[in-house]
Design an enzyme around this catalytic site. Sequence first.
Site, PDB file in Angstrom:
ATOM      1  N   GLY A  11       3.308  -0.195   3.374  1.00 28.74           N
ATOM      2  CA  GLY A  11       2.214  -0.686   2.531  1.00 28.74           C
ATOM      3  C   GLY A  11       1.933  -2.158   2.784  1.00 28.74           C
ATOM      4  O   GLY A  11       2.614  -2.815   3.591  1.00 28.74           O
ATOM      5  N   GLY A  85       7.348   0.932  -3.079  1.00 32.37           N
ATOM      6  CA  GLY A  85       6.653   2.203  -2.891  1.00 32.37           C
ATOM      7  C   GLY A  85       5.949   2.603  -4.179  1.00 32.37           C
ATOM      8  O   GLY A  85       6.500   2.481  -5.258  1.00 32.37           O
ATOM      9  N   GLN A  87       2.232   5.005  -5.782  1.00 31.27           N
ATOM     10  CA  GLN A  87       0.838   5.442  -5.748  1.00 31.27           C
ATOM     11  C   GLN A  87       0.122   4.296  -6.444  1.00 31.27           C
ATOM     12  O   GLN A  87       0.130   4.197  -7.662  1.00 31.27           O
ATOM     13  CB  GLN A  87       0.688   6.778  -6.477  1.00 31.27           C
ATOM     14  N   THR A 131       3.503  -5.113 -12.018  1.00 28.20           N
ATOM     15  CA  THR A 131       2.074  -5.334 -11.780  1.00 28.20           C
ATOM     16  C   THR A 131       1.401  -5.995 -12.982  1.00 28.20           C
ATOM     17  O   THR A 131       1.753  -5.731 -14.137  1.00 28.20           O
ATOM     18  CB  THR A 131       1.376  -3.987 -11.490  1.00 28.20           C
ATOM     19  N   GLU A 133      -1.268  -5.117 -13.991  1.00 30.44           N
ATOM     20  CA  GLU A 133      -1.943  -4.029 -14.722  1.00 30.44           C
ATOM     21  C   GLU A 133      -1.235  -3.714 -16.044  1.00 30.44           C
ATOM     22  O   GLU A 133      -1.813  -3.075 -16.920  1.00 30.44           O
ATOM     23  CB  GLU A 133      -2.013  -2.773 -13.864  1.00 30.44           C
ATOM     24  N   TYR A 155      -1.440   4.764 -13.955  1.00 35.19           N
ATOM     25  CA  TYR A 155      -0.688   3.877 -13.050  1.00 35.19           C
ATOM     26  C   TYR A 155       0.067   2.816 -13.850  1.00 35.19           C
ATOM     27  O   TYR A 155       1.271   2.621 -13.685  1.00 35.19           O
ATOM     28  CB  TYR A 155      -1.658   3.212 -12.070  1.00 35.19           C
ATOM     29  N   LYS A 159       4.092   2.234 -14.465  1.00 31.86           N
ATOM     30  CA  LYS A 159       4.758   0.983 -14.094  1.00 31.86           C
ATOM     31  C   LYS A 159       5.439   0.352 -15.319  1.00 31.86           C
ATOM     32  O   LYS A 159       6.405  -0.391 -15.193  1.00 31.86           O
ATOM     33  CB  LYS A 159       3.757   0.014 -13.477  1.00 31.86           C
TER      34      LYS A 159
END
Length: 224
Positions: A11, A85, A87, A131, A133, A155, A159
Site C-alpha cells: 500500500g 494493512g 480495506q 486514522t 476518520e 471503516y 478502526k
Amino acid sequence: MKKALITGITGQDGSYLTELLISKGYVVHGIIRRSSLFNTQRIDHLYNNPALKDSLFLHYGDLTDSSNLNRILEKTEPDEIYNLGAQSHVKVSFEVPEYTADVDAIATLRFLDAIKDVGLVKKTRFYQASTSELFGKVQEIPQTENTPFYPRSPYAVAKQYAYWIVINYREAYNIFASNGILKMDLLPVFIYEISVGKPFYEHIGPAVDWYSAHVYYAECVPAL
Ligand SMILES: Nc1nc2c(ncn2[C@@H]2O[C@H](COP(=O)(O)OP(=O)(O)O[C@H]3O[C@H](CO)[C@@H](O)[C@H](O)[C@@H]3O)[C@@H](O)[C@H]2O)c(=O)[nH]1
C-alpha cells in the site's frame, strides 16, 4: 539488526515505510496477498534490487487468517510490527462493511493475540495505523488528544475497534502497542520516532495543523 514486519506493505504508506526502515538498516518482512496479477508495483524497486536481497522478504498471507499470521510471527519473530494493512476506502466500506470489519478491526486483535500466543510479548512492539476518520463528525476544531471520537463509516468504526483493542491489550498484557492517528504524509516521520523509542511530538514542525497520537511509554513492556 532490527526486524520489522509490515502488513499492507504494497500500500501507499507501507511502501514508504519499507524504504525508510531499510534505509535505517532494518530487515523488513512484508505480508502480501496472493493475486493472479502482480500487485507489488510500489515495492518492486526494492524487492528487485539485488543489493537488498537480504533486507526485504515477502510472505504470502491474509489478515483474515489467524493461523497464517501466527505462523508468520513464529517464523519471523519481528522486533516491530507495523499494521498498515486495511480495506482503507471509506466509501467502499459501506459496500463491504463485514469484510472491512474483519480486516480493519478483527485483524488487529488477531495480531495482538498472536504476539501473546507465540510468546513475543517481551520482544515485539506493535504499531497500529489508526486514522483521523475516528473523529468523523468532529466534536471540536481543532481536534486534540482529548477530542471524543465520532466515527461515521464502517471503516472508521472498524478502526475505532482496533484503536481500543490496542489499548486493551497493552493494559491487560503489557504488550508494547501504540496507535498512530496522523496526517498520512507524516507517517514516515512518526514511525521513525516510534522505532527509536523517542517522544515523536518534539519533532513535528509548526506547519502541521493537527495530529494526535498515543504512545504510553510508561505502561509498555520492559523492552523500553
Ligand atoms: N496481507 C493482506 N493485506 C491486505 C489485506 N487487506 C488489505 N491489505 C493490504 O493493505 C494495504 C492497504 O494499503 P492502502 O489501501 O494503500 O492504504 P494506505 O494509504 O497505506 O493507508 C494505511 O495507513 C493509514 C494510516 O497511515 C490508515 O489510515 C489506512 O487505513 C491504512 O491502514 C494494501 O497493500 C492492501 O493490499 C489482507 O487481508 N491481507
